[in-house]
Design an enzyme around this catalytic site. Structure first.
Site, PDB file in Angstrom:
ATOM      1  N   LYS A 110      37.272  23.103  58.458  1.00  0.00           N
ATOM      2  CA  LYS A 110      37.663  21.836  57.843  1.00  0.00           C
ATOM      3  C   LYS A 110      37.704  21.924  56.324  1.00  0.00           C
ATOM      4  O   LYS A 110      38.520  21.265  55.690  1.00  0.00           O
ATOM      5  CB  LYS A 110      36.728  20.709  58.284  1.00  0.00           C
ATOM      6  CG  LYS A 110      36.941  20.332  59.729  1.00  0.00           C
ATOM      7  CD  LYS A 110      36.510  18.913  59.992  1.00  0.00           C
ATOM      8  CE  LYS A 110      36.809  18.515  61.426  1.00  0.00           C
ATOM      9  NZ  LYS A 110      36.318  17.180  61.757  1.00  0.00           N
ATOM     10  N   LYS A 196      47.503  23.911  71.871  1.00  0.00           N
ATOM     11  CA  LYS A 196      46.922  22.819  72.651  1.00  0.00           C
ATOM     12  C   LYS A 196      47.579  21.485  72.300  1.00  0.00           C
ATOM     13  O   LYS A 196      48.173  21.340  71.232  1.00  0.00           O
ATOM     14  CB  LYS A 196      45.405  22.761  72.462  1.00  0.00           C
ATOM     15  CG  LYS A 196      44.932  22.351  71.091  1.00  0.00           C
ATOM     16  CD  LYS A 196      43.412  22.172  71.114  1.00  0.00           C
ATOM     17  CE  LYS A 196      42.986  21.508  69.819  1.00  0.00           C
ATOM     18  NZ  LYS A 196      41.580  21.327  69.640  1.00  0.00           N
ATOM     19  N   LYS A 199      47.764  16.010  68.109  1.00  0.00           N
ATOM     20  CA  LYS A 199      48.600  15.186  67.241  1.00  0.00           C
ATOM     21  C   LYS A 199      49.005  15.933  65.978  1.00  0.00           C
ATOM     22  O   LYS A 199      50.082  15.703  65.433  1.00  0.00           O
ATOM     23  CB  LYS A 199      47.806  13.924  66.883  1.00  0.00           C
ATOM     24  CG  LYS A 199      48.504  12.955  65.961  1.00  0.00           C
ATOM     25  CD  LYS A 199      49.304  11.941  66.758  1.00  0.00           C
ATOM     26  CE  LYS A 199      49.798  10.822  65.858  1.00  0.00           C
ATOM     27  NZ  LYS A 199      49.711   9.508  66.434  1.00  0.00           N
TER      28      LYS A 199
END
Ligand code: TRP
Length: 334
Positions: A110, A196, A199
């Site tokens: 992240k 996968k 969004k």
């Protein structure tokens, strides 16, 4: 006494079949066997750049979605309505080893994303994220935590924090929570089965659980069945994904008979796709209806969720009181 399960999810974006089959469907099932507590962790969502208005909207939206999908209202709480989570996080900061927290791969991933997107701003909150997660779990003395493999490291850290705390205060106060591994299907994008369903790749890579019939049929009809890179004699990722969806949606009969056709070399992709579309359309129809009912009494639902959070908070307050006693802080009941 039923064992206690705790899990949590961040309020981001909408709800697609990857989330549903990968996690929420399992949450719903676990409610039959365990005492379940499910959190919408809005404090965690603050660790990456976000918009305040959107955060509150997403928090409620996720609550409505979870209820529409079958999570019981009384099992749901909103993390920020239970400030003891952050209080315990602060206490745990002093029992979490810097070197271990630095090593968390989710933090590394992240913070790299953050560097790429938002002028390199990485918050202390992002670093501390797993310690808050440890507080989420231990504050309820959860026995089991159903999460995906990507959260294994955070669970290990949680156990280490509990252990260090126990050692330091000289009593086995926290039992060590266990990760609850359930085989949940990992749904892939129908547009690109090598990734996968997520969004972040764009709208065409997801199928919302509340999608209308046309959208579902279109997505499934255009699903990639073979990108041409499948070794001879193996099932392609795209076809595997369609079978996975069929099974996850609960149409075992079609799954069995189509699998037999496939093995005999007699399966038509169009027939498989039709079966998958049919199964998803019927699920989505039910979810959409339930969602409408939830939205029709939105205000009452919000009220009840605040109530359930308040009730669940009592458990958290009890733990924090005990923890403060154990670790040398002054306690008072105001
Ligand atoms: N980190 C989890 C995730 O990304 C979300 C989470 C926060 C969580 N607190 C938790 C999961 C406590 C389980 C238990 O999916």
């Amino acid at each position: 006494m039923k064992k206690r399960v705790l899990s949590a999810i961040q309020p981001t974006g909408d709800m697609h079949y990857g989330n549903y089959f990968g996690a929420v469907q399992n949450w719903v099932k676990l409610q039959e066997k365990y005492e379940c507590l499910y959190g919408v962790v809005d404090y965690h969502a603050m660790t990456m750049p976000y918009k305040p208005k959107k955060l509150r909207e997403n928090t409620w939206e996720l609550i409505f979605n979870l209820i529409a999908l079958g999570v019981k209202e009384e099992n749901l709480f909103i993390q920020s309505l239970i400030p003891e989570h952050t209080e315990l996080c602060w206490i745990f900061n002093n029992y979490a080893a810097m070197g271990r927290v630095e090593n968390m791969t989710q933090f590394k991933d992240k913070s790299q994303q953050s560097t790429a997107k938002s002028e390199g701003f990485i918050s202390v909150g992002l670093f501390d994220y797993p310690v808050l997660q440890a507080a989420d779990i231990l504050i309820y003395k959860a026995d089991y935590v159903p999460v995906g493999a990507d959260q294994k490291q955070h669970l290990e850290l949680t156990r280490e924090i509990a252990q260090r705390f126990n050692n330091q205060v000289g009593t086995e106060y926290f039992a060590l929570p266990e990760i609850l591994f359930t085989e949940t299907p990992k749904i892939r994008s129908t547009a690109d089965p090598s990734r996968k369903m997520s969004k972040s790749a764009g709208e065409k890579h997801i199928i919302s659980v509340f999608a209308d019939e046309q959208v579902i049929r279109k997505r499934i009809r255009s699903a990639v069945t073979d990108a041409g890179d499948t070794p001879e004699g193996e099932m392609s990722d795209g076809v595997k994904n369609l079978f996975e969806l069929l099974k996850a949606a609960g149409d075992m009969d079609s799954h069995a008979s189509l699998m037999e056709d496939y093995e005999n070399g007699q399966m038509q992709y169009s027939v498989l796709k039709e079966a998958v579309a049919e199964a998803l359309v019927s699920l989505s129809l039910a979810f959409t209806e339930k969602k409408k009912a939830v939205l029709a009494e939105k205000k009452d639902v919000k009220y009840r969720i605040k109530q359930s959070s308040g009730k669940i908070r009592k458990l958290a307050q009890q733990t924090v009181r005990e923890v403060k006693d154990l670790c040398g802080l002054v306690n008072v009941k105001f």
